[in-house]
Motif scaffolding. Structure first.
Motif, short mmCIF file in Angstrom:
data_model
loop_
_atom_site.label_atom_id
_atom_site.label_comp_id
_atom_site.label_asym_id
_atom_site.label_seq_id
_atom_site.Cartn_x
_atom_site.Cartn_y
_atom_site.Cartn_z
N ARG A 96 3.70 2.89 9.71
CA ARG A 96 3.47 3.70 8.26
C ARG A 96 4.66 4.79 8.20
O ARG A 96 4.58 5.60 8.92
CB ARG A 96 1.98 4.20 8.15
CG ARG A 96 1.72 4.72 6.86
CD ARG A 96 0.13 5.29 6.82
NE ARG A 96 -0.24 5.69 5.57
CZ ARG A 96 -0.05 6.62 5.10
NH1 ARG A 96 0.57 7.70 5.99
NH2 ARG A 96 -0.37 7.29 3.71
N GLY A 122 0.79 -1.37 -0.09
CA GLY A 122 -0.02 0.00 -0.02
C GLY A 122 0.97 1.21 0.23
O GLY A 122 1.76 1.38 -0.39
N ASN A 123 0.39 2.34 0.72
CA ASN A 123 0.72 3.68 0.51
C ASN A 123 1.60 3.79 1.97
O ASN A 123 1.28 4.31 2.75
CB ASN A 123 -0.06 4.59 0.66
CG ASN A 123 0.11 5.93 0.48
OD1 ASN A 123 1.58 6.13 -0.09
ND2 ASN A 123 -0.60 7.10 0.55
N GLY A 124 3.13 3.04 2.05
CA GLY A 124 3.72 3.30 2.93
C GLY A 124 3.47 2.68 3.94
O GLY A 124 3.90 2.89 5.40
N HIS A 125 2.81 1.15 4.23
CA HIS A 125 2.61 0.43 5.30
C HIS A 125 3.76 -0.72 5.31
O HIS A 125 3.90 -1.52 4.31
CB HIS A 125 1.41 -0.15 4.96
CG HIS A 125 0.01 0.63 5.03
ND1 HIS A 125 -0.34 1.19 6.25
CD2 HIS A 125 -0.41 1.14 4.21
CE1 HIS A 125 -1.53 2.02 6.15
NE2 HIS A 125 -1.51 1.94 4.59
N ASN A 146 8.66 9.41 -0.61
CA ASN A 146 8.83 9.34 -2.02
C ASN A 146 10.13 9.14 -2.57
O ASN A 146 10.89 9.49 -3.69
CB ASN A 146 8.37 10.40 -2.82
CG ASN A 146 6.75 10.78 -2.41
OD1 ASN A 146 6.12 9.46 -2.53
ND2 ASN A 146 6.57 11.92 -2.41
N VAL A 181 10.40 4.62 -4.82
CA VAL A 181 8.65 4.73 -4.75
C VAL A 181 8.48 5.54 -5.97
O VAL A 181 7.86 5.19 -6.98
CB VAL A 181 8.31 5.58 -3.63
CG1 VAL A 181 6.93 5.96 -3.58
CG2 VAL A 181 8.45 4.63 -2.24
N ASP A 206 5.36 7.54 4.88
CA ASP A 206 4.99 8.11 3.65
C ASP A 206 6.20 9.08 3.02
O ASP A 206 6.51 10.24 3.38
CB ASP A 206 3.67 9.15 3.86
CG ASP A 206 3.06 9.59 2.37
OD1 ASP A 206 3.63 8.77 1.31
OD2 ASP A 206 2.45 10.20 2.30
#
Length: 798
Positions: free
Chosen positions: A764, A751-754, A768, A792, A766
């Motif tokens: 988590r 997912g988005n940073g898990h 890039n 990412v 987040d």
């Protein structure tokens, strides 16, 4: 001078040859009337014969003063010996008058003493003057001719005098008796009794009131008494103011003036009115109207007799070895070591068995309603419909029957028996203890229903089976005799430990029993002595008299074991741990106090006969015995404390659980289940498992070793395991016990940073940029390096 007296008196000579006599210094009158003189200090046989298979032998011997030194009478192998001073021995035992024996009676007869045989038509009469026996008569009630020998000869052989009732005064017979008188006196001129004995016999045979005593200066009666040549043989005395007499009881005697009686209870010979007679008890004289008080009754002296209030103490039969006292107070000695019927009633019997080696009781058997108490060992207390049996002290067992009979059995050092009957049994019992009717004259009622005169045939009639007469009556050796005489004297020591009881319990019979018991003791003389002394002390205690620490004073102390102590009035009431759990039935049993070992105050006797503090006493209940501490009984939570069982109220618990009321027993109910064992302390009333058990996850009471465990909603038994998170966990004591095991780790990115780390940590982030997920370096000879990364996007912001 003596020749003058002889001729004056013999002019009235009258001799009747109906008896054999010897008197003075050696005058002998044979059965046939022949009279002669023998001067000798050698022993002579007066007469010897056998009649109806009964042997008789009478022997005499004179002393240096001319009077008889001793007389020995043997009838049916029973020896009676009379000494110069009047002392009488039967079977080598000194006796007092009147004396009753199976084969003879001996009693005072005017100024003389008389022995009347019960197995032969024979009487022997003698006169003792203190320094010797001055005259002796042997009287036959019928002619016993065959085989008679001795100085007395035979009645059927003609003598030198006419045989019956003819008065003679011829000079030749007078001259003969003057010669006898001279022979009698010769050499004994200073011995007044020798001459007086001669004249007394002549005067008696002639039945004359001629003043021969004045003529010869022979002694008159002592004190205030006056002489009667022909008077009643039994004179009125304070002891017997109205004696019964018959025509044959006429003899020379000393009597009081008309209206007075002889005070035979005081020193000297004084005459008093009957109202002035003293009374005697336990060897002490009491003045008229003086009172005597005991625990049981009050008595007043009136006309020489005791007038007593009703006895408040029940009568008891005492069997102390071979010495017996009946319910009515008659005392005697058993003749043989065998088995006897001690006492029996309508539905009960008491039998005693003697030891074959000692004169001690070995066993006592009680049978009530055909139930015999002999097999069950009673450590503390036995109760049934028929009897209650318990230990009153370490030395005594007490029995109380359903109909009120009380029995004390002394168990050590000798077995002895004490029986008390209720009023409902008056006149009913039979056996050694008599018939309990307040009349001693019929106590010797045999098993066949006849009243015997002596103890031996009576006792033998109540023997069970054959009973040889084998209890010794004399000392077995000199050492025993010396020991007995010295040590038993403490019962007669007016300044000794027992003196305070003399006015309440006479010592005569107890002293005789002490002498006999100690004399015939085989081994352990001191123990035999202590038993005899203890019997007197017990008799005193039964009258309410405590003599003091007599055991210490006489070296008779009793050692106690198991934390116990000795006491002379030991009580069984409330003395045991059992008595703390329930009302003690022994407290209602009243009997004579007993000695022995028991518990100190504050301690109680356990079943193991050990004294323990109250806090260590177990609790007795219907289901058994419980040690001190908490316990569950019949669905209730209980606690045994100080011997008393305290239980909560019943609240209908099932499945073996008990009711807990926190207001009564505050316990940690939070730890009463397997699921809550580790929870904080708390008490909530309800039903819980008893004792050390816990309720498992299924509601069943189990021990902590069998407690269940729960995981993810499932229940696991003790010993079962589960695996989770690379660990193996096992259910033990209601807890999971886990052990780590090797386990592969996984790093997860999605997912988005898990992220999930190798150690399963989630977070988590987040970002890039390009990241390194894992890097492993292993420095070795080849220097291997491993690296894994990801990106990412390309627009990385640093």
């Amino acid at each position: 001078m003596w020749i003058y007296y002889c001729s004056r008196l013999l002019t009235r000579l009258c001799l009747l040859p109906d008896v054999c006599k010897t008197f003075g210094s050696g005058v002998v009158q044979m059965f046939n009337g022949t009279v002669f003189y023998v001067h000798s200090t050698c022993p002579f046989t007066l007469t010897r014969f056998t009649h109806n298979r009964v042997d008789c032998d009478i022997t005499v011997r004179r002393g240096e003063n001319g009077l008889l030194e001793y007389v020995e009478i043997n009838v049916n192998k029973i020896q009676t010996r009379i000494l110069y001073n009047g002392t009488i021995f039967v079977e080598q035992r000194m006796v007092s008058l009147p004396y009753d024996h199976t084969y003879q009676h001996v009693f005072q007869y005017g100024t003389n003493t008389k022995l009347r045989s019960t197995v032969l038509p024979l009487s022997v009469i003698w006169s003792s003057v203190g320094v010797g026996i001055d005259s002796l008569w042997v009287k036959l009630e019928q002619e016993l001719v065959p085989g008679m020998t001795g100085l007395c000869g035979r009645p059927d052989i003609p003598g030198q005098l006419p045989y019956k009732h003819i008065f003679y005064t011829s000079s030749k017979y007078i001259h003969k008796y003057i010669i006898l008188c001279q022979e009698n006196i010769y050499g004994y001129e200073k011995e007044l009794y020798v001459g007086c004995a001669f004249y007394k016999e002549i005067a008696h045979r002639c039945q004359t009131s001629y003043a021969w005593r004045t003529l010869t200066h022979c002694r008159n009666c002592p004190g205030e008494l006056h002489f009667e040549e022909q008077g009643d043989a039994f004179v009125p005395t304070c002891s017997n103011p109205a004696p019964r007499t018959n025509d044959q009881d006429i003899t020379s005697t000393c009597v009081c003036p008309q209206g007075q009686v002889l005070n035979d209870r005081a020193e000297g010979h004084y005459c008093v009115s009957e109202s002035a007679c003293p009374c005697v008890y336990a060897g002490r004289n009491y003045a008229p109207k003086e009172e005597r008080r005991t625990k049981c009754q009050t008595c007043m002296c009136y006309n020489g007799k005791w007038i007593c209030s009703q006895n408040s103490c029940p009568s008891r039969c005492v069997i102390e070895g071979q010495f017996v006292t009946t319910f009515d107070g008659k005392q005697y000695t058993l003749p043989g070591k065998c088995s006897y019927m001690a006492s029996k009633g309508f539905n009960w019997t008491i039998t005693i068995h003697f030891s074959e080696t000692t004169s001690s009781i070995q066993n006592v058997f009680l049978q009530i309603y055909q139930v015999r108490f002999e097999k069950e060992e009673i450590r503390e207390l036995h109760q049934s419909d028929n009897a209650m049996v318990f230990w009153q002290s370490s030395m005594y067992v007490q029995v109380l029957t359903s109909f009120g009979m009380k029995i004390q059995v002394q168990t050590s050092p000798d077995l002895q028996l004490y029986i008390t009957l209720p009023q409902s049994e008056v006149g009913m019992p039979e056996g050694l203890c008599g018939n309990y009717n307040t009349d001693t004259t019929d106590d010797f009622t045999t098993s066949s229903g006849i009243v015997e005169n002596a103890a031996e045939p009576f006792a033998l009639s109540w023997s069970v089976g054959d009973c040889p007469v084998n209890i010794p009556k004399v000392c077995i050796n000199t050492d025993n005799e010396i020991f007995a005489d010295e040590k038993c004297h403490t019962l007669r020591d007016s300044s000794g430990i027992f003196a305070k009881c003399y006015d309440h319990v006479p010592t005569d019979n107890y002293h005789k029993a002490c002498i006999q018991r100690t004399c015939t003791c085989g081994t352990g003389l001191q123990q035999c002595l202590c038993v005899a002394l203890a019997n007197y002390a017990k008799a005193c205690a039964n009258q309410g008299i405590t003599v003091g620490d007599w055991r210490r004073a006489t070296n008779c102390t009793v050692p106690c074991e198991n934390n116990q102590r000795f006491d002379y009035e030991m009580q069984a009431c409330n003395s045991t741990c059992l008595s703390l759990s329930r009302p003690d039935p022994r407290c209602g049993v009243e009997d004579a106090p007993v000695e022995g070992c028991g518990c100190l105050e504050g301690t109680h006797l356990t079943g193991g006969l050990t004294c323990t503090p109250k806090a260590q006493c177990p609790c007795h209940h219907q289901r058994g015995v419980t040690p001190p501490g908490p316990v569950a009984i019949d669905g209730r939570q209980c606690k045994c404390e100080d011997g008393e069982l305290l239980c909560s109220e019943d609240c209908g618990c099932t499945q073996g659980k008990v009711c807990v009321h926190c207001s009564q027993f505050a316990i940690d109910t939070a730890q009463k289940t397997c699921a809550s064992l580790s929870k904080p302390i708390n008490c909530t009333s309800g039903c819980y498992c008893p004792g050390g058990q816990l309720e498992d996850h299924r509601g069943v009471c189990v021990t902590v070793d069998n407690c269940t465990c729960q995981y993810s909603g499932k229940v696991f038994k003790a010993g079962q395991s589960v695996k989770t998170n690379c660990r193996t966990c096992t259910c033990r004591h209601a807890q999971w016990s886990c052990v780590d095991e090797p386990c592969p780790g996984t790093c997860l990115v999605y997912g988005n940073g898990h992220y999930q780390t190798f150690d399963s940590k989630w977070y988590r982030y987040d970002g890039n940029c390009q990241y390194t997920l894992v890097e492993v370096s292993h420095r070795s000879q080849s220097d291997i390096t491993f690296s894994l990364g990801y990106q990412v996007n390309t627009n990385c912001i640093e």
